[in-house]
Design an enzyme around this catalytic site. Structure first.
Site, PDB file in Angstrom:
ATOM      1  N   GLY A  79      39.016  72.851 -24.057  1.00 33.57           N
ATOM      2  CA  GLY A  79      37.629  73.284 -23.997  1.00 33.57           C
ATOM      3  C   GLY A  79      36.811  72.458 -24.975  1.00 33.57           C
ATOM      4  O   GLY A  79      37.087  71.274 -25.179  1.00 33.57           O
ATOM      5  N   GLY A 123      39.486  61.631 -33.187  1.00 31.40           N
ATOM      6  CA  GLY A 123      39.317  62.878 -32.447  1.00 31.40           C
ATOM      7  C   GLY A 123      40.625  63.545 -32.060  1.00 31.40           C
ATOM      8  O   GLY A 123      41.581  63.575 -32.839  1.00 31.40           O
ATOM      9  N   ILE A 124      40.661  64.064 -30.839  1.00 27.64           N
ATOM     10  CA  ILE A 124      41.869  64.748 -30.370  1.00 27.64           C
ATOM     11  C   ILE A 124      43.057  63.794 -30.393  1.00 27.64           C
ATOM     12  O   ILE A 124      44.167  64.169 -30.773  1.00 27.64           O
ATOM     13  CB  ILE A 124      41.643  65.310 -28.936  1.00 27.64           C
ATOM     14  CG1 ILE A 124      40.615  66.457 -28.966  1.00 27.64           C
ATOM     15  CG2 ILE A 124      42.950  65.789 -28.332  1.00 27.64           C
ATOM     16  CD1 ILE A 124      40.227  66.981 -27.578  1.00 27.64           C
ATOM     17  N   TYR A 169      31.825  62.722 -15.484  1.00 24.83           N
ATOM     18  CA  TYR A 169      32.953  63.193 -16.318  1.00 24.83           C
ATOM     19  C   TYR A 169      33.746  64.281 -15.587  1.00 24.83           C
ATOM     20  O   TYR A 169      34.979  64.270 -15.575  1.00 24.83           O
ATOM     21  CB  TYR A 169      32.365  63.729 -17.625  1.00 24.83           C
ATOM     22  CG  TYR A 169      33.345  64.088 -18.709  1.00 24.83           C
ATOM     23  CD1 TYR A 169      33.760  63.145 -19.642  1.00 24.83           C
ATOM     24  CD2 TYR A 169      33.825  65.389 -18.838  1.00 24.83           C
ATOM     25  CE1 TYR A 169      34.636  63.488 -20.669  1.00 24.83           C
ATOM     26  CE2 TYR A 169      34.688  65.739 -19.860  1.00 24.83           C
ATOM     27  CZ  TYR A 169      35.089  64.787 -20.773  1.00 24.83           C
ATOM     28  OH  TYR A 169      35.953  65.137 -21.792  1.00 24.83           O
ATOM     29  N   GLY A 186      25.080  67.917 -16.223  1.00 23.20           N
ATOM     30  CA  GLY A 186      24.959  66.672 -16.990  1.00 23.20           C
ATOM     31  C   GLY A 186      26.215  65.818 -16.985  1.00 23.20           C
ATOM     32  O   GLY A 186      26.261  64.769 -17.627  1.00 23.20           O
ATOM     33  N   GLN A 187      27.260  66.272 -16.275  1.00 26.88           N
ATOM     34  CA  GLN A 187      28.536  65.544 -16.322  1.00 26.88           C
ATOM     35  C   GLN A 187      29.160  65.372 -14.933  1.00 26.88           C
ATOM     36  O   GLN A 187      30.360  65.588 -14.764  1.00 26.88           O
ATOM     37  CB  GLN A 187      29.528  66.285 -17.222  1.00 26.88           C
ATOM     38  CG  GLN A 187      29.207  66.195 -18.711  1.00 26.88           C
ATOM     39  CD  GLN A 187      30.415  66.513 -19.564  1.00 26.88           C
ATOM     40  OE1 GLN A 187      31.066  67.525 -19.352  1.00 26.88           O
ATOM     41  NE2 GLN A 187      30.731  65.650 -20.513  1.00 26.88           N
ATOM     42  N   GLN A 247      30.251  70.710 -15.063  1.00 32.62           N
ATOM     43  CA  GLN A 247      29.333  70.870 -16.196  1.00 32.62           C
ATOM     44  C   GLN A 247      28.021  70.167 -15.892  1.00 32.62           C
ATOM     45  O   GLN A 247      28.026  68.997 -15.489  1.00 32.62           O
ATOM     46  CB  GLN A 247      29.961  70.281 -17.471  1.00 32.62           C
ATOM     47  CG  GLN A 247      29.021  70.159 -18.661  1.00 32.62           C
ATOM     48  CD  GLN A 247      28.439  71.487 -19.102  1.00 32.62           C
ATOM     49  OE1 GLN A 247      29.139  72.495 -19.163  1.00 32.62           O
ATOM     50  NE2 GLN A 247      27.141  71.518 -19.380  1.00 32.62           N
ATOM     51  N   ASN A 267      44.995  59.947 -23.239  1.00 33.29           N
ATOM     52  CA  ASN A 267      43.975  60.759 -23.905  1.00 33.29           C
ATOM     53  C   ASN A 267      42.605  60.091 -23.930  1.00 33.29           C
ATOM     54  O   ASN A 267      41.585  60.778 -23.981  1.00 33.29           O
ATOM     55  CB  ASN A 267      44.449  61.039 -25.344  1.00 33.29           C
ATOM     56  CG  ASN A 267      43.320  61.508 -26.230  1.00 33.29           C
ATOM     57  OD1 ASN A 267      42.920  62.671 -26.174  1.00 33.29           O
ATOM     58  ND2 ASN A 267      42.770  60.618 -27.041  1.00 33.29           N
ATOM     59  N   LYS A 275      37.647  64.000 -14.606  1.00 34.13           N
ATOM     60  CA  LYS A 275      38.614  64.935 -15.208  1.00 34.13           C
ATOM     61  C   LYS A 275      39.290  65.799 -14.135  1.00 34.13           C
ATOM     62  O   LYS A 275      40.454  66.177 -14.291  1.00 34.13           O
ATOM     63  CB  LYS A 275      37.927  65.787 -16.273  1.00 34.13           C
ATOM     64  CG  LYS A 275      37.483  64.985 -17.495  1.00 34.13           C
ATOM     65  CD  LYS A 275      38.668  64.398 -18.253  1.00 34.13           C
ATOM     66  CE  LYS A 275      38.274  63.734 -19.560  1.00 34.13           C
ATOM     67  NZ  LYS A 275      39.444  63.248 -20.320  1.00 34.13           N
ATOM     68  N   ILE A 306      35.593  58.889 -22.487  1.00 34.13           N
ATOM     69  CA  ILE A 306      34.217  58.709 -22.958  1.00 34.13           C
ATOM     70  C   ILE A 306      33.296  59.656 -22.190  1.00 34.13           C
ATOM     71  O   ILE A 306      33.677  60.185 -21.146  1.00 34.13           O
ATOM     72  CB  ILE A 306      33.721  57.253 -22.745  1.00 34.13           C
ATOM     73  CG1 ILE A 306      33.782  56.874 -21.239  1.00 34.13           C
ATOM     74  CG2 ILE A 306      34.540  56.277 -23.583  1.00 34.13           C
ATOM     75  CD1 ILE A 306      33.074  55.545 -20.925  1.00 34.13           C
TER      76      ILE A 306
HETATM   77  N1  CAA Z   1      22.334  74.444 -17.188  1.00 29.69           N
HETATM   78  C1  CAA Z   1      21.216  74.616 -16.421  1.00 29.69           C
HETATM   79  N2  CAA Z   1      20.107  73.886 -16.585  1.00 29.69           N
HETATM   80  C2  CAA Z   1      20.112  72.969 -17.567  1.00 29.69           C
HETATM   81  C3  CAA Z   1      21.205  72.741 -18.391  1.00 29.69           C
HETATM   82  C4  CAA Z   1      22.348  73.537 -18.177  1.00 29.69           C
HETATM   83  N3  CAA Z   1      23.459  73.386 -18.909  1.00 29.69           N
HETATM   84  N4  CAA Z   1      20.919  71.746 -19.260  1.00 29.69           N
HETATM   85  C5  CAA Z   1      19.646  71.366 -18.988  1.00 29.69           C
HETATM   86  N5  CAA Z   1      19.173  72.115 -17.978  1.00 29.69           N
HETATM   87  C6  CAA Z   1      17.846  72.025 -17.374  1.00 29.69           C
HETATM   88  C7  CAA Z   1      16.759  72.091 -18.419  1.00 29.69           C
HETATM   89  O1  CAA Z   1      16.468  73.435 -18.735  1.00 29.69           O
HETATM   90  C8  CAA Z   1      15.621  71.396 -17.736  1.00 29.69           C
HETATM   91  O2  CAA Z   1      15.025  72.269 -16.800  1.00 29.69           O
HETATM   92  P1  CAA Z   1      13.447  72.226 -16.555  1.00 29.69           P
HETATM   93  O3  CAA Z   1      13.133  70.834 -16.084  1.00 29.69           O
HETATM   94  O4  CAA Z   1      13.231  73.291 -15.542  1.00 29.69           O
HETATM   95  O5  CAA Z   1      12.836  72.554 -17.899  1.00 29.69           O
HETATM   96  C9  CAA Z   1      16.322  70.303 -16.915  1.00 29.69           C
HETATM   97  O6  CAA Z   1      17.674  70.744 -16.779  1.00 29.69           O
HETATM   98  C10 CAA Z   1      16.306  68.961 -17.605  1.00 29.69           C
HETATM   99  O7  CAA Z   1      16.716  69.148 -18.949  1.00 29.69           O
HETATM  100  P2  CAA Z   1      16.658  67.956 -19.975  1.00 29.69           P
HETATM  101  O8  CAA Z   1      15.285  67.370 -19.999  1.00 29.69           O
HETATM  102  O9  CAA Z   1      17.270  68.398 -21.278  1.00 29.69           O
HETATM  103  O10 CAA Z   1      17.614  66.938 -19.245  1.00 29.69           O
HETATM  104  P3  CAA Z   1      18.297  65.669 -19.820  1.00 29.69           P
HETATM  105  O11 CAA Z   1      18.655  64.863 -18.631  1.00 29.69           O
HETATM  106  O12 CAA Z   1      17.497  65.037 -20.899  1.00 29.69           O
HETATM  107  O13 CAA Z   1      19.598  66.220 -20.562  1.00 29.69           O
HETATM  108  C11 CAA Z   1      21.848  66.967 -20.523  1.00 29.69           C
HETATM  109  C12 CAA Z   1      20.446  67.076 -19.909  1.00 29.69           C
HETATM  110  C13 CAA Z   1      22.258  65.512 -20.740  1.00 29.69           C
HETATM  111  C14 CAA Z   1      22.790  67.561 -19.510  1.00 29.69           C
HETATM  112  C15 CAA Z   1      21.897  67.706 -21.866  1.00 29.69           C
HETATM  113  O14 CAA Z   1      21.464  69.027 -21.644  1.00 29.69           O
HETATM  114  C16 CAA Z   1      23.323  67.761 -22.422  1.00 29.69           C
HETATM  115  O15 CAA Z   1      23.760  66.859 -23.101  1.00 29.69           O
HETATM  116  N6  CAA Z   1      24.048  68.838 -22.105  1.00 29.69           N
HETATM  117  C17 CAA Z   1      25.441  69.010 -22.584  1.00 29.69           C
HETATM  118  C18 CAA Z   1      26.407  68.479 -21.572  1.00 29.69           C
HETATM  119  C19 CAA Z   1      27.774  68.804 -22.050  1.00 29.69           C
HETATM  120  O16 CAA Z   1      28.160  69.955 -22.214  1.00 29.69           O
HETATM  121  N7  CAA Z   1      28.565  67.773 -22.316  1.00 29.69           N
HETATM  122  C20 CAA Z   1      29.896  67.970 -22.814  1.00 29.69           C
HETATM  123  C21 CAA Z   1      30.193  66.918 -23.849  1.00 29.69           C
HETATM  124  S1  CAA Z   1      31.694  67.256 -24.715  1.00 29.69           S
HETATM  125  C22 CAA Z   1      32.876  66.853 -23.631  1.00 29.69           C
HETATM  126  O17 CAA Z   1      32.663  66.340 -22.579  1.00 29.69           O
HETATM  127  C23 CAA Z   1      34.279  67.170 -24.057  1.00 29.69           C
HETATM  128  C24 CAA Z   1      34.895  68.110 -23.122  1.00 29.69           C
HETATM  129  O18 CAA Z   1      35.799  67.727 -22.385  1.00 29.69           O
HETATM  130  C25 CAA Z   1      34.522  69.542 -23.140  1.00 29.69           C
END
Ligand code: CAA
Length: 241
Positions: free
Chosen positions: A178, A13-14, A147, A143-144, A141, A82, A151, A85
């Site tokens: 980003g 990766g990076i 993380y 779901g994070q 973010q 760097n 960070k 996870i």
């Molecule tokens: N904003 C607002 N609401 C959200 C949302 C968001 N981004 N994502 C999900 N929701 C809502 C859904 O719409 C849902 O709402 P309802 O119950 O009203 O329908 C509720 O949250 C639950 O959604 P899920 O059933 O999908 O929830 P989950 O727990 O299974 O999964 C998640 C949620 C894990 C956050 C998934 O959406 C996901 O993986 N999102 C991406 C997270 C992300 O951007 N990670 C970055 C990884 S890359 C990285 O980290 C590198 C870096 O430095 C940039």
């Protein structure tokens, strides 16, 4: 004089892009990795960069690993923290294991690694420490929680350590990538990337690992001696700070 650089998580990766860019810039580079032996041996045979296996979440393992790198290559002058996870999930579903793994690997590692090199850098009056944080430590973010907390902590660590070492020839800076085209982003569900991430990036694409690596090469250089405690944001305009 060839400087020695160590990149954690430096085989994929990076991190792999950073290792290669530093080598191209003339550094004597070592790359650490935690678990993926196949990727590490492929990286080593393709690049000629030596690889070392240890877990950056362990203070003792970092000490042992750094000693091995220093025996083989010499004192570490450039440290790129760097390795990182993700364990993405909504906080109300998050387990202690998911919290601890991310905090220990993405934030604890900065202590675990840097503590073992800082005294040598201070004694030699030169050092470059570059911490790879994230846009999600700046903006948060969904779901994070784990993380984003780690960070954001990386940025505080960077600023405080920069102040403590400003008189000693050591700079400490952070880069906040980003969304970059790596396995970590590829692990995010495709519909989330297409519907919630890409439309938020004004440049209208994911970043490439090399675009982060070029920032590291600059911060590691002798020319960047007046840059310390800073946060370099490289995110295609997604979040402006
Ligand atoms: N904003 C607002 N609401 C959200 C949302 C968001 N981004 N994502 C999900 N929701 C809502 C859904 O719409 C849902 O709402 P309802 O119950 O009203 O329908 C509720 O949250 C639950 O959604 P899920 O059933 O999908 O929830 P989950 O727990 O299974 O999964 C998640 C949620 C894990 C956050 C998934 O959406 C996901 O993986 N999102 C991406 C997270 C992300 O951007 N990670 C970055 C990884 S890359 C990285 O980290 C590198 C870096 O430095 C940039």
């Amino acid at each position: 004089m060839t400087r020695v650089a160590l990149v954690t998580g430096g085989t994929r990766g990076i991190g792999a892009a950073i290792s290669k860019a530093l080598k191209l810039a003339g550094y004597n580079v070592a790359a650490s990795y935690a678990g993926n032996d196949d990727a590490a041996s492929k990286f080593k045979s393709e690049t000629g960069i030596p690889v070392f296996k240890w877990d950056v979440a362990s203070f003792e393992a970092c000490g042992e690993g750094i000693r091995k790198v220093e025996v083989d290559l010499g004192p570490i002058e450039v440290l790129v923290n760097n390795a990182g996870i993700t364990r993405d999930t909504a906080f109300h579903k998050m387990t202690l294991e998911q919290w601890s793994a991310v905090i220990n690997t993405n934030l604890g590692s900065l202590f675990n690694m840097t503590r073992h090199v800082i005294e040598g850098m201070r004694a030699r009056k030169f050092g470059r420490i570059v911490n790879i944080s994230s846009i999600n430590g700046q903006k948060g973010q969904f779901g994070q929680v784990n993380y984003s907390a780690a960070k954001a902590g990386d940025i505080g660590f960077t600023k405080a350590l920069a102040l403590e070492n400003a008189k000693t020839g050591i700079t400490v800076n952070a880069i906040c990538p980003g969304y970059i085209n790596t396995e970590m982003v590829q692990a995010v569900p495709k519909d989330v990337v297409e519907k919630s991430i890409l439309p938020m990036i004004p440049v209208n694409r994911l970043g490439e690992p090399e675009e982060i690596a070029r920032g590291v090469v600059f911060l590691a250089s002798d020319d960047a001696g007046f840059v310390t405690g800073s946060t370099l944001t490289i995110n295609g305009g997604q979040y402006l700070v």
